[in-house]
Design a protein around this motif. Structure first.
Motif, PDB file in Angstrom:
ATOM      1  N   ILE A  15       0.833  -1.204   0.000  1.00 26.20           N
ATOM      2  CA  ILE A  15       0.000   0.000   0.000  1.00 26.20           C
ATOM      3  C   ILE A  15       0.865   1.252   0.000  1.00 26.20           C
ATOM      4  N   ILE A  16       1.905   1.251   0.843  1.00 20.26           N
ATOM      5  CA  ILE A  16       2.795   2.412   0.893  1.00 20.26           C
ATOM      6  C   ILE A  16       3.494   2.600  -0.452  1.00 20.26           C
ATOM      7  N   GLN A  17       3.966   1.497  -1.047  1.00 25.65           N
ATOM      8  CA  GLN A  17       4.626   1.610  -2.350  1.00 25.65           C
ATOM      9  C   GLN A  17       3.675   2.132  -3.412  1.00 25.65           C
ATOM     10  N   THR A  18       2.417   1.727  -3.337  1.00 24.28           N
ATOM     11  CA  THR A  18       1.425   2.248  -4.278  1.00 24.28           C
ATOM     12  C   THR A  18       1.268   3.755  -4.116  1.00 24.28           C
ATOM     13  N   GLY A  19       1.199   4.206  -2.861  1.00 24.73           N
ATOM     14  CA  GLY A  19       1.096   5.641  -2.607  1.00 24.73           C
ATOM     15  C   GLY A  19       2.304   6.409  -3.100  1.00 24.73           C
ATOM     16  N   VAL A  20       3.492   5.843  -2.897  1.00 20.06           N
ATOM     17  CA  VAL A  20       4.718   6.491  -3.368  1.00 20.06           C
ATOM     18  C   VAL A  20       4.718   6.603  -4.889  1.00 20.06           C
ATOM     19  N   ASP A  21       4.379   5.511  -5.567  1.00 22.20           N
ATOM     20  CA  ASP A  21       4.359   5.526  -7.039  1.00 22.20           C
ATOM     21  C   ASP A  21       3.282   6.471  -7.567  1.00 22.20           C
ATOM     22  N   TYR A  22       2.154   6.508  -6.894  1.00 24.61           N
ATOM     23  CA  TYR A  22       1.069   7.411  -7.300  1.00 24.61           C
ATOM     24  C   TYR A  22       1.518   8.865  -7.185  1.00 24.61           C
ATOM     25  N   ALA A  23       2.188   9.190  -6.070  1.00 30.72           N
ATOM     26  CA  ALA A  23       2.680  10.561  -5.871  1.00 30.72           C
ATOM     27  C   ALA A  23       3.735  10.923  -6.910  1.00 30.72           C
ATOM     28  N   GLU A  24       4.582   9.962  -7.269  1.00 27.85           N
ATOM     29  CA  GLU A  24       5.635  10.234  -8.247  1.00 27.85           C
ATOM     30  C   GLU A  24       5.060  10.527  -9.629  1.00 27.85           C
ATOM     31  N   ASP A  25       3.888   9.992  -9.927  1.00 29.83           N
ATOM     32  CA  ASP A  25       3.276  10.220 -11.236  1.00 29.83           C
ATOM     33  C   ASP A  25       2.670  11.611 -11.380  1.00 29.83           C
ATOM     34  N   GLY A  26       2.580  12.344 -10.252  1.00 31.35           N
ATOM     35  CA  GLY A  26       2.129  13.727 -10.320  1.00 31.35           C
ATOM     36  C   GLY A  26       0.618  13.883 -10.400  1.00 31.35           C
TER      37      GLY A  26
END
Length: 206
Positions: free
Chosen positions: A19-30
């Motif tokens: 879940i945390i990795q999903t949030g990190v990747d989502y944030a990186e996509d802008g």
């Protein structure tokens, strides 16, 4: 009781790390990020798919929906162990997680979950009846994943790991790298078998 707590901890930590990795990747996509796209991109990685499998299996075990047998216990242990071993041996030096939460997710997926699964296997997993054939079966998942990753890479030009990068390696280089990876899985598979035989000499001697 200790096993139940450990199994639940593994399932929870795998879920939380994903879940945390999903949030990190989502944030990186802008600001233009789309969750289905983020999840599809994550699904190209062996680390993500294997941790997802661990979360599902140990969650099912924790709630009494699944009882792992020796072959299955060895298989999932080897798969997640190699997530940690390959990452720390080959990939960590060139991988920089994004921020604090990226570090948390990274260590959860590549260090904590693999270590806890191995501890569970050592202390609680069924091991009776394992034979030399079992490690051969345990390499089916990484080989199947490699085929999947290569097909995705050839379709969209994105290869998740350097040892699967067909355009850079060429067919011979790819075969060489894949042979090394497969040999690594077999070696560690036979190490697990040896440990099982030491722990259960009368039950795992065939």
């Amino acid at each position: 009781m200790a096993e139940k707590h450990l199994v639940r901890a593994i399932a929870v930590l795998a879920c939380v790390s994903l879940i945390i990795q999903t949030g990190v990747d989502y944030a990186e996509d802008g600001p233009d990020a789309h969750l289905p796209t983020v999840l599809w991109n994550m699904a190209r990685y062996y680390t993500i798919l294997t941790n997802l499998t661990v979360a599902a299996i140990f969650g099912a075990v924790a709630y009494g929906k699944l009882a792992l047998r020796p072959h299955g216990a060895g298989a999932i242990t080897l798969q997640i162990m190699l997530v940690g071993i390959v990452y720390h041996a080959l990939l960590a030096a060139t991988h920089t997680p994004s921020g604090l939460w990226g570090e948390v997710a990274n260590h959860g997926l590549h260090t904590v979950v693999p270590a806890l699964v191995f501890i569970w296997w050592l202390g609680f997993a069924p091991k009776s009846g394992l034979t030399w054939r079992d490690p051969l079966g345990w390499v089916i998942w990484p080989l199947a994943y490699s085929g999947y990753a290569l097909i995705r890479g050839m379709l969209d030009g994105k290869f998740p790991y350097y040892f699967l990068d067909l355009p850079k390696l060429g067919p011979i280089g790819l075969l060489r790298e894949m042979s090394i990876v497969a040999a690594g899985f077999l070696v560690f598979g036979f190490i697990l078998l040896r440990i099982a035989r030491i722990q259960r000499p009368s039950e795992s001697s065939r």
